[in-house]
Write a protein that holds these residues in place. Structure first.
Motif, mmCIF file in Angstrom:
data_model
loop_
_atom_site.group_PDB
_atom_site.id
_atom_site.type_symbol
_atom_site.label_atom_id
_atom_site.label_comp_id
_atom_site.label_asym_id
_atom_site.label_seq_id
_atom_site.Cartn_x
_atom_site.Cartn_y
_atom_site.Cartn_z
ATOM 1 N N LEU A 113 8.422 -9.583 -32.603
ATOM 2 C CA LEU A 113 9.533 -8.687 -32.280
ATOM 3 C C LEU A 113 10.764 -9.217 -33.005
ATOM 4 C CD1 LEU A 113 8.975 -8.180 -28.443
ATOM 5 C CD2 LEU A 113 8.071 -6.819 -30.356
ATOM 6 N N ARG A 114 11.206 -8.491 -34.030
ATOM 7 C CA ARG A 114 12.362 -8.924 -34.837
ATOM 8 C C ARG A 114 13.595 -8.139 -34.413
ATOM 9 N NH1 ARG A 114 11.398 -11.846 -39.694
ATOM 10 N NH2 ARG A 114 13.223 -10.916 -40.652
ATOM 11 N N GLU A 115 14.688 -8.853 -34.265
ATOM 12 C CA GLU A 115 15.939 -8.215 -33.853
ATOM 13 C C GLU A 115 17.099 -8.987 -34.449
ATOM 14 O OE1 GLU A 115 18.087 -5.755 -33.284
ATOM 15 O OE2 GLU A 115 16.448 -5.069 -32.018
ATOM 16 N N HIS A 116 18.240 -8.327 -34.585
ATOM 17 C CA HIS A 116 19.451 -8.983 -35.064
ATOM 18 C C HIS A 116 19.819 -10.100 -34.090
ATOM 19 C CE1 HIS A 116 19.884 -5.863 -38.032
ATOM 20 N NE2 HIS A 116 19.775 -4.957 -37.093
ATOM 21 N N PRO A 117 20.333 -11.218 -34.609
ATOM 22 C CA PRO A 117 20.622 -12.372 -33.738
ATOM 23 C C PRO A 117 21.487 -12.041 -32.524
ATOM 24 C CG PRO A 117 20.856 -12.994 -36.036
ATOM 25 C CD PRO A 117 20.621 -11.507 -36.013
ATOM 26 N N GLU A 118 22.473 -11.163 -32.677
ATOM 27 C CA GLU A 118 23.345 -10.862 -31.538
ATOM 28 C C GLU A 118 22.651 -10.028 -30.468
ATOM 29 O OE1 GLU A 118 24.067 -7.688 -34.647
ATOM 30 O OE2 GLU A 118 23.966 -9.866 -34.703
ATOM 31 N N ARG A 119 21.568 -9.341 -30.828
ATOM 32 C CA ARG A 119 20.833 -8.529 -29.840
ATOM 33 C C ARG A 119 19.579 -9.230 -29.326
ATOM 34 N NH1 ARG A 119 20.916 -2.598 -32.524
ATOM 35 N NH2 ARG A 119 18.721 -2.848 -32.053
ATOM 36 N N LEU A 120 19.243 -10.373 -29.907
ATOM 37 C CA LEU A 120 18.028 -11.075 -29.509
ATOM 38 C C LEU A 120 18.063 -11.583 -28.065
ATOM 39 C CD1 LEU A 120 15.238 -11.833 -30.549
ATOM 40 C CD2 LEU A 120 16.206 -14.020 -31.287
ATOM 41 N N PRO A 121 19.188 -12.122 -27.549
ATOM 42 C CA PRO A 121 19.174 -12.573 -26.149
ATOM 43 C C PRO A 121 18.851 -11.443 -25.159
ATOM 44 C CG PRO A 121 21.032 -13.539 -27.300
ATOM 45 C CD PRO A 121 20.429 -12.517 -28.233
ATOM 46 N N ALA A 122 19.373 -10.258 -25.376
ATOM 47 C CA ALA A 122 19.072 -9.138 -24.475
ATOM 48 C C ALA A 122 17.599 -8.752 -24.580
ATOM 49 C CB ALA A 122 19.973 -7.948 -24.793
ATOM 50 N N LEU A 123 17.054 -8.766 -25.790
ATOM 51 C CA LEU A 123 15.629 -8.470 -25.956
ATOM 52 C C LEU A 123 14.789 -9.534 -25.275
ATOM 53 C CD1 LEU A 123 13.278 -6.844 -27.144
ATOM 54 C CD2 LEU A 123 13.548 -8.203 -29.256
ATOM 55 N N ARG A 124 15.168 -10.789 -25.451
ATOM 56 C CA ARG A 124 14.431 -11.894 -24.820
ATOM 57 C C ARG A 124 14.421 -11.721 -23.291
ATOM 58 N NH1 ARG A 124 12.854 -16.214 -27.197
ATOM 59 N NH2 ARG A 124 14.332 -16.042 -28.910
ATOM 60 N N ALA A 125 15.565 -11.358 -22.708
ATOM 61 C CA ALA A 125 15.651 -11.144 -21.257
ATOM 62 C C ALA A 125 14.793 -9.958 -20.824
ATOM 63 C CB ALA A 125 17.102 -10.930 -20.846
ATOM 64 N N ARG A 126 14.802 -8.898 -21.616
ATOM 65 C CA ARG A 126 14.002 -7.707 -21.302
ATOM 66 C C ARG A 126 12.507 -8.022 -21.346
ATOM 67 N NH1 ARG A 126 13.328 -2.988 -25.136
ATOM 68 N NH2 ARG A 126 12.211 -1.533 -23.816
ATOM 69 N N VAL A 127 12.095 -8.777 -22.354
ATOM 70 C CA VAL A 127 10.687 -9.167 -22.470
ATOM 71 C C VAL A 127 10.298 -10.097 -21.323
ATOM 72 C CG1 VAL A 127 9.055 -10.508 -23.881
ATOM 73 C CG2 VAL A 127 10.508 -8.759 -24.949
ATOM 74 N N ALA A 128 11.146 -11.066 -21.000
ATOM 75 C CA ALA A 128 10.852 -11.978 -19.890
ATOM 76 C C ALA A 128 10.701 -11.210 -18.587
ATOM 77 C CB ALA A 128 11.948 -13.033 -19.769
ATOM 78 N N ALA A 129 11.591 -10.243 -18.353
ATOM 79 C CA ALA A 129 11.483 -9.424 -17.131
ATOM 80 C C ALA A 129 10.187 -8.623 -17.131
ATOM 81 C CB ALA A 129 12.687 -8.509 -17.016
ATOM 82 N N ALA A 130 9.815 -8.078 -18.288
ATOM 83 C CA ALA A 130 8.594 -7.285 -18.385
ATOM 84 C C ALA A 130 7.357 -8.142 -18.164
ATOM 85 C CB ALA A 130 8.509 -6.593 -19.743
ATOM 86 N N LEU A 131 7.441 -9.404 -18.539
ATOM 87 C CA LEU A 131 6.320 -10.335 -18.339
ATOM 88 C C LEU A 131 6.299 -10.932 -16.938
ATOM 89 C CD1 LEU A 131 6.403 -12.166 -21.780
ATOM 90 C CD2 LEU A 131 4.613 -10.594 -20.956
ATOM 91 N N GLY A 132 7.314 -10.575 -16.131
ATOM 92 C CA GLY A 132 7.345 -11.048 -14.764
ATOM 93 C C GLY A 132 7.953 -12.414 -14.587
ATOM 94 N N ALA A 133 8.773 -12.838 -15.555
ATOM 95 C CA ALA A 133 9.419 -14.148 -15.444
ATOM 96 C C ALA A 133 10.450 -14.108 -14.324
ATOM 97 C CB ALA A 133 10.112 -14.508 -16.765
ATOM 98 N N PRO A 134 10.674 -15.231 -13.651
ATOM 99 C CA PRO A 134 11.713 -15.258 -12.619
ATOM 100 C C PRO A 134 13.074 -15.007 -13.249
ATOM 101 C CG PRO A 134 10.754 -17.438 -12.942
ATOM 102 C CD PRO A 134 9.998 -16.489 -13.825
ATOM 103 N N THR A 135 13.917 -14.311 -12.535
ATOM 104 C CA THR A 135 15.260 -14.034 -13.031
ATOM 105 C C THR A 135 16.232 -15.044 -12.453
ATOM 106 O OG1 THR A 135 15.611 -12.479 -11.248
ATOM 107 C CG2 THR A 135 14.841 -11.573 -13.321
ATOM 108 N N PRO A 136 17.309 -15.370 -13.200
ATOM 109 C CA PRO A 136 18.299 -16.306 -12.663
ATOM 110 C C PRO A 136 18.943 -15.747 -11.408
ATOM 111 C CG PRO A 136 18.630 -15.931 -15.017
ATOM 112 C CD PRO A 136 17.604 -14.950 -14.545
ATOM 113 N N ASP A 137 19.326 -16.647 -10.482
ATOM 114 C CA ASP A 137 20.015 -16.240 -9.247
ATOM 115 C C ASP A 137 21.416 -15.769 -9.544
ATOM 116 O OD1 ASP A 137 17.802 -16.888 -7.792
ATOM 117 O OD2 ASP A 137 18.502 -18.899 -7.325
#
Length: 137
Positions: A113-137
């Motif tokens: 999954l390739r994305e511009h560096p400034e948009r990569l953190p949001a993509l990373r968070a979206r993928v983590a949520a989709a994979l069921g990763a725990p979310t920060p409190d």
């Protein structure tokens, strides 16, 4: 304070595009904003067999058959667009299908999954949520 998001599975790479694009089947993210568009894009790019029914079960079967014939790398450009017009659970379903294909194939499946560096953190968070990763409190 919540736990840090786990790393994506081995078959999945999130890339800021700083290195040359890896060899593979390119998929334009803007053409994959909906399930229907994603299925059409995949069917055209791979190409998938005529029996491909453009649904998750058919994709799982078609990918399993395709991976049995050799390694496959999918490179999604502008990946923040991937299923962006669908409910968040749809990205999770896609990642489940891809993960099952990666685990069950005789050859390797890799998804980049390739994305511009400034948009990569949001993509990373979206993928983590989709994979069921725990979310920060």
């Amino acid at each position: 304070m919540g736990a840090a998001s786990p790393q994506p599975p081995a078959w999945l790479t999130l890339d800021a595009g700083s290195a040359p694009e890896p060899a593979g089947v390119p998929l334009p993210g803007p053409a994959t904003r909906t399930r229907a568009a994603l299925h059409e894009t995949l069917a055209a790019a791979l190409p998938l067999p005529d029996w491909y029914g453009r649904n998750w079960d058919a994709l799982a079967d078609a990918l399993a058959d395709r991976i049995d014939s050799g390694p496959l790398t999918l490179v999604v450009r502008d990946a923040a667009n991937l299923l962006a017009d669908e409910p968040p659970a749809q990205l999770g379903t896609l990642l489940d299908v891809l993960g099952a294909a990666a685990a069950g194939g005789h050859a390797t499946l890799r998804v980049v999954l390739r994305e511009h560096p400034e948009r990569l953190p949001a993509l990373r968070a979206r993928v983590a949520a989709a994979l069921g990763a725990p979310t920060p409190d």
